[in-house]
Design a protein around this motif. Structure first.
Motif, PDB file in Angstrom:
ATOM      1  N   PRO A  15       0.883  -1.169   0.000  1.00 39.99           N
ATOM      2  CA  PRO A  15       0.000   0.000   0.000  1.00 39.99           C
ATOM      3  C   PRO A  15       0.921   1.220   0.000  1.00 39.99           C
ATOM      4  CG  PRO A  15      -0.412  -1.430   1.910  1.00 39.99           C
ATOM      5  CD  PRO A  15       0.839  -1.903   1.272  1.00 39.99           C
ATOM      6  N   ILE A  16       0.433   2.342  -0.467  1.00 44.57           N
ATOM      7  CA  ILE A  16       1.243   3.546  -0.305  1.00 44.57           C
ATOM      8  C   ILE A  16       0.850   4.141   1.049  1.00 44.57           C
ATOM      9  CG2 ILE A  16       1.894   4.018  -2.687  1.00 44.57           C
ATOM     10  CD1 ILE A  16      -0.543   5.877  -2.853  1.00 44.57           C
ATOM     11  N   TYR A  18       0.273   6.567   4.283  1.00 46.09           N
ATOM     12  CA  TYR A  18      -0.143   7.942   4.581  1.00 46.09           C
ATOM     13  C   TYR A  18       1.021   8.703   5.204  1.00 46.09           C
ATOM     14  CZ  TYR A  18      -5.172   6.984   4.078  1.00 46.09           C
ATOM     15  OH  TYR A  18      -6.405   6.677   3.605  1.00 46.09           O
ATOM     16  N   HIS A  24       5.636   2.748  11.288  1.00 40.11           N
ATOM     17  CA  HIS A  24       5.631   1.810  12.417  1.00 40.11           C
ATOM     18  C   HIS A  24       5.839   0.388  11.907  1.00 40.11           C
ATOM     19  CE1 HIS A  24       1.604   0.614  11.316  1.00 40.11           C
ATOM     20  NE2 HIS A  24       1.191   1.872  11.419  1.00 40.11           N
ATOM     21  N   HIS A  27       4.036  -0.922   8.774  1.00 39.49           N
ATOM     22  CA  HIS A  27       4.544  -0.489   7.470  1.00 39.49           C
ATOM     23  C   HIS A  27       5.771  -1.313   7.083  1.00 39.49           C
ATOM     24  CE1 HIS A  27       2.767   3.473   8.994  1.00 39.49           C
ATOM     25  NE2 HIS A  27       1.964   3.059   8.041  1.00 39.49           N
ATOM     26  N   ASP A  55       1.221   8.104   0.186  1.00 47.73           N
ATOM     27  CA  ASP A  55      -0.118   8.604  -0.139  1.00 47.73           C
ATOM     28  C   ASP A  55      -0.197   9.989   0.513  1.00 47.73           C
ATOM     29  OD1 ASP A  55      -2.814   8.908  -0.510  1.00 47.73           O
ATOM     30  OD2 ASP A  55      -3.404   7.059   0.525  1.00 47.73           O
ATOM     31  N   GLY A 259      -2.961  -4.593   4.262  1.00 51.23           N
ATOM     32  CA  GLY A 259      -3.431  -5.009   5.578  1.00 51.23           C
ATOM     33  C   GLY A 259      -4.924  -5.299   5.506  1.00 51.23           C
ATOM     34  N   ASP A 261      -7.364  -4.272   7.086  1.00 48.62           N
ATOM     35  CA  ASP A 261      -8.265  -3.118   7.231  1.00 48.62           C
ATOM     36  C   ASP A 261      -8.538  -2.392   5.924  1.00 48.62           C
ATOM     37  OD1 ASP A 261      -5.460  -2.598   7.475  1.00 48.62           O
ATOM     38  OD2 ASP A 261      -5.939  -0.512   7.924  1.00 48.62           O
ATOM     39  N   ILE A 262      -7.674  -2.589   4.936  1.00 55.00           N
ATOM     40  CA  ILE A 262      -7.906  -1.863   3.680  1.00 55.00           C
ATOM     41  C   ILE A 262      -8.230  -2.809   2.527  1.00 55.00           C
ATOM     42  CG2 ILE A 262      -6.623   0.209   4.348  1.00 55.00           C
ATOM     43  CD1 ILE A 262      -4.276  -0.763   2.676  1.00 55.00           C
ATOM     44  N   TRP A 290      -2.774  -7.972  11.478  1.00 57.88           N
ATOM     45  CA  TRP A 290      -2.171  -6.856  12.189  1.00 57.88           C
ATOM     46  C   TRP A 290      -1.235  -7.331  13.279  1.00 57.88           C
ATOM     47  CZ3 TRP A 290      -4.256  -1.478  13.202  1.00 57.88           C
ATOM     48  CH2 TRP A 290      -4.604  -0.879  11.980  1.00 57.88           C
ATOM     49  N   TRP A 291      -0.243  -6.508  13.561  1.00 64.30           N
ATOM     50  CA  TRP A 291       0.654  -6.778  14.679  1.00 64.30           C
ATOM     51  C   TRP A 291       0.080  -6.171  15.950  1.00 64.30           C
ATOM     52  CZ3 TRP A 291       4.836  -9.872  14.838  1.00 64.30           C
ATOM     53  CH2 TRP A 291       5.327 -10.307  13.616  1.00 64.30           C
TER      54      TRP A 291
HETATM   55  N1  MSP Z   1      -2.784   5.187   2.400  1.00 63.60           N
HETATM   56  C1  MSP Z   1      -3.544   4.033   2.675  1.00 63.60           C
HETATM   57  C2  MSP Z   1      -3.257   2.963   1.672  1.00 63.60           C
HETATM   58  C3  MSP Z   1      -3.508   3.311   0.262  1.00 63.60           C
HETATM   59  S1  MSP Z   1      -3.039   2.047  -0.844  1.00 63.60           S
HETATM   60  C4  MSP Z   1      -3.639   2.467  -2.319  1.00 63.60           C
HETATM   61  C5  MSP Z   1      -3.214   3.520   4.084  1.00 63.60           C
HETATM   62  N2  MSP Z   1      -2.070   3.918   4.612  1.00 63.60           N
HETATM   63  S2  MSP Z   1      -1.573   3.551   6.082  1.00 63.60           S
HETATM   64  O1  MSP Z   1      -0.284   4.156   6.191  1.00 63.60           O
HETATM   65  O2  MSP Z   1      -2.529   3.952   7.057  1.00 63.60           O
HETATM   66  O3  MSP Z   1      -1.512   2.030   6.218  1.00 63.60           O
HETATM   67  C6  MSP Z   1      -0.684   1.269   5.426  1.00 63.60           C
HETATM   68  C7  MSP Z   1      -0.708  -0.183   5.804  1.00 63.60           C
HETATM   69  O4  MSP Z   1      -0.260  -0.384   7.142  1.00 63.60           O
HETATM   70  C8  MSP Z   1      -2.086  -0.825   5.721  1.00 63.60           C
HETATM   71  O5  MSP Z   1      -1.970  -1.988   4.903  1.00 63.60           O
HETATM   72  C9  MSP Z   1      -2.398  -1.217   7.136  1.00 63.60           C
HETATM   73  O6  MSP Z   1      -3.105  -2.415   7.177  1.00 63.60           O
HETATM   74  C10 MSP Z   1      -1.019  -1.417   7.704  1.00 63.60           C
HETATM   75  N3  MSP Z   1      -1.011  -1.378   9.149  1.00 63.60           N
HETATM   76  C11 MSP Z   1      -1.359  -0.363   9.986  1.00 63.60           C
HETATM   77  N4  MSP Z   1      -1.205  -0.782  11.279  1.00 63.60           N
HETATM   78  C12 MSP Z   1      -0.766  -2.064  11.287  1.00 63.60           C
HETATM   79  C13 MSP Z   1      -0.384  -2.992  12.273  1.00 63.60           C
HETATM   80  N5  MSP Z   1      -0.437  -2.739  13.565  1.00 63.60           N
HETATM   81  N6  MSP Z   1       0.081  -4.202  11.862  1.00 63.60           N
HETATM   82  C14 MSP Z   1       0.200  -4.527  10.530  1.00 63.60           C
HETATM   83  N7  MSP Z   1      -0.138  -3.653   9.575  1.00 63.60           N
HETATM   84  C15 MSP Z   1      -0.701  -2.462   9.926  1.00 63.60           C
HETATM   85  O7  MSP Z   1      -4.011   2.775   4.626  1.00 63.60           O
END
Ligand code: MSP
Length: 535
Positions: A15-16, A18, A24, A27, A55, A259, A261-262, A290-291
């Protein structure tokens, strides 16, 4: 593109991320998983490309920038840099780092928007809006007056908005997933999407007029494109769509790793939009869990955020990557604990892999003038060598089809454990006194197994496996998976004095003095025992 590759090219995407929060562990995890799969494919003779990035549009970024007194682009550039640094420090070998603020991306978003043509109409929207999730929720989706994600929502009255006719794509989506034309992994997630698709879909609001920071809607600059449409389009922009003639060949192997959630954005909105625009849907969507930290949800308010850079400082790159990929079956939630990471670093990597390498190389160094032996193996090692040479075949479906890095790594671990048992039972240090020819054959067999293991570990632990391959003098052009069978140790080369490849991790005095880590260390010792006897 080279038409002779073993299988269709792989285009794998993270995912790209935010830019409104710091990187963390979640990511780092997605990026490492994509990197391991991409490196695996390349070493296995398949063309592969990895794209990651940031993103950068939306209300949250606009607000975060304002609170810091800077322009959104300046703010986004600064945070995007921390994600790029993270990828680099975790050895994520991306082919393209994309930013949604690149002019080329805005052109792709506009092009896609226009291609949606009559699937888009102008209407008005009224409902509960969640700034954090950048989306609307229906009344019946709210939980105790909040978004299902727990974030605050606010009432937005009659805003003009463009809509995408998502409701017309329900049957098409069901067919894509039931027929596996688009694969969703793990299967439990596919079922979740299919059950979501049992209900009617409502049309999707795809523009906003309440903030400015985004790509303008073509021919209606009062609107900016909904951040998710903007973000999802990155997967096309990164391939040079629509101008690069190669984009479609890569797209045929597109694999979005996300992840859980998305998942809905990727498995419901995105394929529907692509189909509506006359484009092929992605070929595979893989959702990971998720972790948590010591069993608890990771959140800033609980103060238990795991900083991926701290992990590198404490455990190093290879152990951190190894832990994340081996600890959880991909798709399931995983619990982060220092104790388990220490057990992986010391109990397995240092004690089992590092020690085996050290024992083999030290004996050759001391007793054979440091020369690599002839490929004349002890016959009792025949099964072991075959097991090591079969690693690519055993691992390939686990990594490239199922994303079960944990099981793939277990295959290598079994070879390492068998090699240690073999080495201990042959006791080459005793053979030195009784049968030096056999001793050399035992060392040659063990070294051959080590070569296969080091090649097989490259996608997961690129730095340590490189060190190991350098140490046992495997030429650079003999490190592909094919070379596991087609090549062998080059005899008669002079080894340098062996250096440990997986040094034991010692927690610093500072961390030892904290109650938590004291506990970690004690448990790690206990867990090490468990690891060596039962893993
Ligand atoms: N920007 C959107 C994604 C757009 S893709 C076209 C986004 N960004 S994010 O930075 O919030 O999240 C990125 C990724 O991190 C997601 O796949 C999300 O599931 C993952 N995670 C966020 N918290 C997490 C954990 N604690 N454990 C594992 N992955 C987690 O959503």
């Amino acid at each position: 593109m080279d038409a002779s590759s073993a299988s269709a090219p792989l285009y794998i995407t993270t995912p790209i991320y935010y830019v409104n929060a710091a990187p963390h562990i979640g990511h780092a995890y997605t990026s490492i998983a994509c990197d391991a799969a991409c490196r695996f494919a390349k070493l296995d003779g398949t063309e592969a490309k990895l794209v990651t990035g940031t993103d950068e549009h939306g209300q949250k970024v606009e607000e975060s920038a304002a609170s810091q007194g800077c322009e959104p682009l300046e703010f986004a550039t600064q945070v995007s840099g921390t994600f790029r640094d993270l990828a680099e420090s975790y050895a994520v070998d991306y082919d393209r780092f994309i930013r949604t603020t690149e002019p080329e991306h805005a052109l792709a978003v506009e092009k896609l928007w226009r291609q949606l043509g009559s699937s888009i109409y102008l209407g008005t929207y009224e409902g509960w809006y969640c700034v954090r999730d950048e989306c609307y929720y229906a009344e019946n989706e709210l939980v105790d007056g909040k978004a299902p994600t727990g974030a605050e929502v606010e009432w937005r009255a009659k805003e003009p908005s463009y809509f995408f006719k998502l409701s017309e794509y329900r049957e098409i989506l069901v067919d894509l997933y039931e027929s596996d034309k688009v694969q969703i992994l793990p299967v439990s997630r596919k079922n979740e999407v299919l059950s979501f698709l049992k209900n009617n879909l409502t049309d999707l609001s795809i523009s906003r007029t309440t903030f400015d920071w985004g790509v303008r809607v073509p021919d209606d600059p009062d609107h900016v494109v909904y951040v998710w449409i903007d973000a999802l389009t990155n997967y096309l922009t990164a391939l040079g769509w629509p101008d690069d003639p190669d984009w479609e060949t890569w797209w045929a192997g597109s694999t979005h790793v996300v992840g859980k959630d998305i998942l809905r954005f990727h498995a419901v909105y995105w394929p529907a939009i692509l189909v509506a625009a006359g484009l092929p849907p992605p070929s595979k969507i893989v959702a990971h869990g998720w972790w948590t930290k010591d069993g608890q949800k990771i959140s800033k308010s609980l103060g238990n955020v795991v900083d991926p850079n701290d992990l590198l400082d404490t455990y190093g790159l290879d152990a951190s990557r190894y832990f994340m990929l081996s600890e959880v079956p991909f798709g399931k939630d995983g619990d982060f604990s220092d104790r388990e990471l220490l057990a992986a670093a010391n109990g397995y990597l240092a004690n089992a892999v590092g020690n085996l390498a050290q024992r083999i190389c030290t004996m050759l160094f001391k007793h054979e003038d440091g020369l690599t032996p002839e490929n004349d193996y002890d016959e009792e090692a025949e099964n072991l060598i075959e097991m090591a040479r079969a690693l690519p075949d055993a691992m390939r479906p686990l990594v490239l089809e199922d994303f079960r890095f944990d099981l793939a790594l277990l295959q290598v671990e079994e070879v390492v454990r068998a090699a240690n048992r073999y080495f201990d039972s042959m006791a080459p240090w005793n053979l030195k006194k009784t049968d030096t020819d056999k001793m050399v054959r035992v060392l040659a067999a063990s070294l051959e197994v080590l070569r296969c293991v080091a090649i097989a570990y490259q996608p997961f632990m690129p730095t340590a496996s490189k060190k190991l391959l350098d140490q046992i003098l495997v030429p650079d052009d003999q490190r592909s998976f094919e070379c596991i069978r087609s090549a062998a140790i080059v005899p008669g080369l002079k080894l340098s004095k062996p250096q440990p490849v997986f040094p034991r991790v010692e927690l610093s005095t500072e961390s030892e003095s904290s109650g938590d880590n004291k506990k970690s260390k004690k448990n790690a010792a206990a867990s090490n025992k468990k690891v060596s006897s039962s893993r």
